[in-house]
Write a protein that holds these residues in place. Structure first.
Motif, short mmCIF file in Angstrom:
data_model
loop_
_atom_site.label_atom_id
_atom_site.label_comp_id
_atom_site.label_asym_id
_atom_site.label_seq_id
_atom_site.Cartn_x
_atom_site.Cartn_y
_atom_site.Cartn_z
N SER B 50 0.88 -1.16 0.00
CA SER B 50 0.00 0.00 0.00
C SER B 50 0.91 1.21 0.00
CB SER B 50 -0.89 0.01 1.24
OG SER B 50 -0.10 0.28 2.37
N LYS B 51 0.46 2.27 -0.61
CA LYS B 51 1.36 3.41 -0.86
C LYS B 51 2.03 3.94 0.41
CE LYS B 51 0.93 5.24 -5.27
NZ LYS B 51 -0.06 4.49 -5.99
N SER B 52 1.27 3.95 1.50
CA SER B 52 1.81 4.59 2.70
C SER B 52 2.93 3.79 3.35
CB SER B 52 0.69 4.79 3.70
OG SER B 52 0.15 3.54 4.04
N THR B 53 2.94 2.48 3.12
CA THR B 53 3.94 1.68 3.82
C THR B 53 5.04 1.18 2.90
OG1 THR B 53 2.56 -0.24 3.48
CG2 THR B 53 2.37 0.87 5.61
N VAL B 54 4.95 1.51 1.63
CA VAL B 54 5.92 0.99 0.68
C VAL B 54 7.36 1.27 1.11
CG1 VAL B 54 6.89 1.45 -1.61
CG2 VAL B 54 4.49 0.87 -1.38
N GLU B 55 7.58 2.47 1.63
CA GLU B 55 8.94 2.86 1.94
C GLU B 55 9.58 2.00 3.01
OE1 GLU B 55 9.60 6.99 2.67
OE2 GLU B 55 8.26 7.49 1.04
N SER B 56 8.75 1.48 3.91
CA SER B 56 9.33 0.73 5.01
C SER B 56 9.49 -0.74 4.65
CB SER B 56 8.46 0.87 6.25
OG SER B 56 7.20 0.33 5.98
N GLN B 57 9.11 -1.12 3.46
CA GLN B 57 9.21 -2.53 3.11
C GLN B 57 10.51 -2.79 2.38
OE1 GLN B 57 5.63 -3.06 0.97
NE2 GLN B 57 4.37 -3.02 2.80
N PHE B 58 11.23 -3.74 2.88
CA PHE B 58 12.52 -4.02 2.27
C PHE B 58 12.76 -5.52 2.26
CE2 PHE B 58 13.08 -3.58 6.76
CZ PHE B 58 13.97 -4.59 7.09
N PRO B 59 13.55 -5.98 1.35
CA PRO B 59 13.80 -7.41 1.25
C PRO B 59 14.72 -7.88 2.37
CG PRO B 59 15.11 -6.23 -0.35
CD PRO B 59 14.26 -5.21 0.32
N LEU B 60 14.50 -9.09 2.82
CA LEU B 60 15.36 -9.61 3.88
C LEU B 60 16.51 -10.43 3.29
CD1 LEU B 60 12.75 -10.47 6.58
CD2 LEU B 60 14.65 -8.87 6.75
N SER B 131 21.06 -4.69 -5.31
CA SER B 131 20.14 -5.79 -5.07
C SER B 131 19.06 -5.36 -4.06
CB SER B 131 20.90 -7.02 -4.56
OG SER B 131 21.83 -6.67 -3.58
N PHE B 132 19.48 -4.60 -3.05
CA PHE B 132 18.53 -4.05 -2.08
C PHE B 132 17.50 -3.17 -2.77
CE2 PHE B 132 20.57 -4.66 2.14
CZ PHE B 132 19.41 -4.92 2.82
N ASP B 133 18.02 -2.25 -3.58
CA ASP B 133 17.14 -1.29 -4.24
C ASP B 133 16.18 -1.99 -5.19
OD1 ASP B 133 18.53 0.54 -2.85
OD2 ASP B 133 19.67 1.35 -4.53
N LEU B 134 16.70 -2.98 -5.92
CA LEU B 134 15.84 -3.72 -6.82
C LEU B 134 14.79 -4.49 -6.02
CD1 LEU B 134 15.24 -4.57 -9.74
CD2 LEU B 134 16.82 -6.47 -9.45
N GLY B 135 15.22 -5.05 -4.88
CA GLY B 135 14.29 -5.78 -4.03
C GLY B 135 13.16 -4.89 -3.54
N VAL B 136 13.51 -3.70 -3.09
CA VAL B 136 12.49 -2.76 -2.62
C VAL B 136 11.51 -2.44 -3.75
CG1 VAL B 136 12.15 -0.38 -1.86
CG2 VAL B 136 13.97 -1.74 -0.86
N ARG B 137 12.06 -2.25 -4.95
CA ARG B 137 11.24 -1.94 -6.11
C ARG B 137 10.29 -3.09 -6.42
NH1 ARG B 137 11.59 0.82 -11.28
NH2 ARG B 137 9.56 0.33 -12.18
N LEU B 138 10.83 -4.32 -6.42
CA LEU B 138 10.00 -5.47 -6.77
C LEU B 138 8.91 -5.71 -5.73
CD1 LEU B 138 12.69 -7.91 -8.19
CD2 LEU B 138 10.87 -6.77 -9.44
N ILE B 139 9.23 -5.49 -4.47
CA ILE B 139 8.21 -5.63 -3.42
C ILE B 139 7.11 -4.60 -3.64
CG2 ILE B 139 7.76 -5.30 -0.96
CD1 ILE B 139 10.51 -6.55 -0.43
N ALA B 140 7.52 -3.38 -3.96
CA ALA B 140 6.54 -2.32 -4.21
C ALA B 140 5.68 -2.64 -5.43
CB ALA B 140 7.26 -0.99 -4.41
#
Lengths: 146, 169
Positions: B50-60, B131-140
């Motif tokens: 969801s848009k509001s929480t996207v920023e806090s979601q990151f790949p483990l 890889s982190f940045d791509l992960g964040v993008r893919l999760i979003a």
């Protein structure tokens, strides 16, 4: 003269560490990645460092800025800087190449800072920390006979 | 002169308090992040973006030791490095999705790999944030099962593991 130099050094350190703390603190995940690059901590501890270290830098910076608890703040910064320098030396000794030629430079500061340059920068900061410490002591002793 | 450099007990104590206060503030602000890092190693639980929480979601992260198991379970390796470096050598079976070209390639990627595909992203080791940045993008973008192999290409290579070469298909 002494007073002017003291305030200059104090504000310089305040600026550097508030800026550094803010950069790292606003992107803890990215900073954890940078800490992980040193390959000295077990994985999860990189996050622990990323979660806490920027706030220590920030608080020290703010204390220096408002000229309160200057000596404890300097002492903490001295400790932090020592750790940074040890980490950088270990990086050089292990021949680890932190630069990755990635699409994004590592963090806001860019990947252009080599370990040698970072070490030099930290050495400079160390000197400023020492100078501020000594000047602070002189200033607080002079007027009151401490 | 020497006592100039020797901090008093009071200064030492105040320095300690300073560190504790700042560290506690940092810990409480980043509590979720730290807890995830310490407990969630292998599990990625990401609710629908969801848009509001996207920023806090990151790949483990995933460790080298876990990679082989995950691959046999059907995880897909995703290489976030530049395509010409990918062509020189990459992990066996990895597909190329360079962070720099993700906008161009993303449509083809989603067409080929459904959103429930578990992904392991890597790039050029610990110093590489791609890889982190791509992960964040893919999760979003709605891929819920994304992990990052931080040792990445250098660790794999240095452990003497098999590598493949060739252009991305």
């Amino acid at each position: 003269m002494t007073r002017g130099l003291y305030h200059f050094c104090r504000l310089l350190l305040a600026g550097v560490f508030i800026y550094a703390g803010y950069l790292k603190g606003s992107e803890p995940v990215a900073f954890a990645g940078q800490v992980a690059a040193y390959q000295v901590l077990p994985y999860a501890f990189n996050y622990l460092v990323a979660a806490t270290l920027p706030f220590v830098e920030l608080l020290c910076g703010v204390l220096l800025l408002i000229n309160q608890k200057v000596r404890p703040a300097l002492l903490v910064l001295f400790g932090l800087n020592t750790v940074f320098m040890i980490a950088l030396v270990s990086l050089l000794l292990r021949g680890l190449d932190i630069d990755c030629g990635c699409f994004h430079p590592a963090g806001e500061e860019g990947s252009g800072t080599s370990p040698q340059m970072a070490l030099l920068r930290d050495l400079g900061l160390m000197i400023v920390i020492f100078v501020t410490w000594v000047l602070r002591l002189q200033l607080t002793r002079e007027p009151t006979d401490g | 002169m020497s006592d100039l450099f020797r901090p008093s007990r009071r200064v030492l104590l105040e320095a300690l308090v300073l560190v504790l206060v700042a560290a506690s503030a940092g810990l409480s602000l980043n509590y979720t992040l730290v807890m995830k890092a310490f407990t969630g190693r292998n599990v990625v639980i990401v609710p629908q973006a969801s848009k509001s929480t996207v920023e806090s979601q990151f790949p483990l992260p995933v460790d080298y030791e876990e990679i082989d198991n995950l691959l046999t379970e059907g995880h897909l390796l995703v290489d976030a490095r530049d395509p010409h470096i990918f062509a020189e050598a990459h992990l066996p079976g990895a597909i190329s999705l360079p962070l720099g070209e993700v906008d161009l390639l993303f449509e083809a990627f989603t067409a080929r790999y459904p959103k429930e595909t578990p992904l392991i992203i890597y790039c050029n080791g610990f110093g590489c944030p791609d890889s982190f940045d791509l992960g964040v993008r893919l999760i979003a973008e709605g891929y819920p099962k994304v992990q990052v192999y931080e040792g990445g290409f250098p660790e794999w290579r240095d452990r003497g593991r098999l590598l493949e070469s060739g252009e991305a298909q």
